[in-house]
Design an enzyme around this catalytic site. Structure first.
Site, PDB file in Angstrom:
ATOM      1  CD  GLU A  79      16.539  -1.138 -25.430  1.00 49.46           C
ATOM      2  OE1 GLU A  79      15.821  -0.849 -26.380  1.00 49.46           O
ATOM      3  OE2 GLU A  79      17.755  -1.332 -25.516  1.00 49.46           O
ATOM      4  CB  CYS A 111      13.975  -0.717 -29.645  1.00 48.41           C
ATOM      5  SG  CYS A 111      15.318   0.263 -28.984  1.00 48.41           S
ATOM      6  CG  HIS A 233      13.059   1.617 -33.406  1.00 48.77           C
ATOM      7  ND1 HIS A 233      12.538   1.978 -32.193  1.00 48.77           N
ATOM      8  CD2 HIS A 233      14.420   1.673 -33.272  1.00 48.77           C
ATOM      9  CE1 HIS A 233      13.529   2.245 -31.355  1.00 48.77           C
ATOM     10  NE2 HIS A 233      14.677   2.065 -31.983  1.00 48.77           N
TER      11      HIS A 233
END
Ligand code: CAA
Length: 388
Positions: A79, A111, A233
């Protein structure tokens, strides 16, 4: 036929800022970072490092002894792209000497995109089991100075080799997804740093976990108690701890501190020292789990929660393969982290503010990285990468 992660390798810069140093400069209690967000250090890319050089450094060890010959596709997730048109993976393809018959594409959704790449890679390998797909995820996490996000910066890349009969983790086909158009974190094309509605982003993260999990439960027979470990994450470690408590509560599971520790703490170790690496962070968390587990994880199921602001989320699962320990890059990863140099606050500011030339003139970049690949110059708007 089983398909999944055959090998995993990561890379981060040789430079880091200890969050104690940041806290001191900001006259903040260091425990706000060490305890409150659960982070200790953040990687800072050198002037001659970027997502391409980090990705090539992460992937190179997976290509020893002709292993690259069967790679038919390279999927590059990021990203923090360096070009609106050309895929960063095309530079990596050359630096790694992959076949000219190997396709390359870049994927973006904050992400989350490494997980899209992983699922696409598994589908490609399922169609052609003698092929391999190389997934690389690479990012430099940057926020404005003196904002709450500043302490959650970092940089890193991870490379996953996806194959049939994988040696590390078999990925199950069932997934739970959740997508919603929200503005919790974004970076317009004209900005070098991300904009973030920090508190809102943590709420959306948890909402997406609930929704993706509920969707997963409609397609998979697995329940919360079937999982030995969970990889979340990792924007910062404390987020994963909160997410795990939340998921346990949703499943009416009384999570003891020992269970919480066993189920997620090993996934946090590397990221605590690297910081947020956006697309790479959950998979660096997986490497951290596999390489630091206190007992063998063979046969255990891992639950994965991948989150990309904006937002897209996915819950999926995988099973650790018998004998996985032999194929890890544990020693190299630990050496990489141990050999890094701490920055003073002023050195950090210098790296943070290092000029990003945009005038089309020829700019040589200082040879600073200790990695194998470097960005040697930017000339006539072209990035020139070399092997050191
Ligand atoms: N000792 C111990 N703990 C302390 C402390 C001290 N001296 N001082 C503060 N704390 C604790 C606070 O109590 C708080 O704990 P809880 O969350 O348990 O309440 C914690 O430290 C954080 O402190 P603040 O609440 O004051 O929060 P902040 O203003 O520092 O901001 C943040 C935190 C919003 C997450 C900020 O770091 C941020 O904006 N980060 C970037 C966005 C982000 O990472 N979002 C995550 C979800 S989005 C995503 O996952 C995508 C992505 O990768 C970006």
């Amino acid at each position: 036929m089983s398909v999944g992660i055959d090998e995993i390798s990561f890379y981060t810069s040789n430079y880091y800022l200890d969050l104690r140093t940041l806290a001191e400069a900001q006259q903040t209690d260091p425990d706000k970072y060490y305890v409150g967000i659960g982070q200790e250090k953040m990687g800072m890319a050198a002037p001659d490092e970027d997502i391409v050089t980090m990705a090539a450094n992460a992937a190179m060890p997976l290509l020893a002894e002709g292993a690259g010959e069967r790679v038919t596709t390279l999927l590059f997730a990021t990203e923090t792209g360096i070009d609106q048109s050309k895929a960063a993976g095309v530079y990596v393809h050359r630096l790694l000497g992959l076949s000219s018959n190997c396709r390359v594409v870049e994927l973006k959704q904050a992400c989350y995109s490494a997980t899209a790449a992983l699922q696409m890679a598994c589908a490609l390998v399922a169609r052609k089991p003698d092929s391999k797909v190389l997934v690389v995820a690479s990012d430099v996490a940057r926020y404005d100075l003196n904002t709450p996000g500043e302490a959650t910066q970092g940089c890193g890349a991870v490379a996953l080799m996806i194959s049939a009969k994988p040696r590390l983790v078999e990925i199950d086909p069932e997934v739970g997804n959740y997508t919603e158009d929200v503005m919790d974190f974004w970076r317009p094309n004209y900005r070098a740093t991300a904009l973030v509605d920090g508190k809102y982003s943590t709420k959306i993260y948890l909402k997406s976990l609930k929704k993706a999990w509920e969707n997963f439960r409609t397609v998979s027979a697995l329940t919360f108690n079937d999982f030995g470990h969970f990889c979340y994450h990792l924007p910062f470690g404390r987020m994963a701890q909160k997410a795990h408590q939340y998921l346990a509560k949703l499943n009416k599971s009384a999570l003891s501190p020992e269970q919480q520790e066993y189920q997620i703490e090993d996934t946090l170790l590397y990221n605590r020292a690297i910081g947020n690496s956006y697309t790479a962070s959950m998979y660096i968390g997986l490497a951290s789990l596999l390489e630091n587990g206190k007992r063998s994880l063979a046969g255990e199921r891992i639950g994965f929660f991948s989150y990309g602001s904006g937002c897209v989320a996915e819950f999926f699962s995988g099973k650790v393969v018998e004998g996985y320990e032999r194929w890890l890059h544990r020693d190299r990863h630990r050496q990489l982290l141990d050999a890094r140099q701490a920055l003073s606050y002023d050195e950090y500011l210098q790296l943070y503010r290092y000029p990003d030339p945009r005038d089309g003139e020829h700019h040589d970049l200082p040879a600073v990285t200790t990695g194998r690949f470097r960005l040697a110059a930017i000339s006539h708007h072209k990035r020139e990468y070399v092997v050191c």
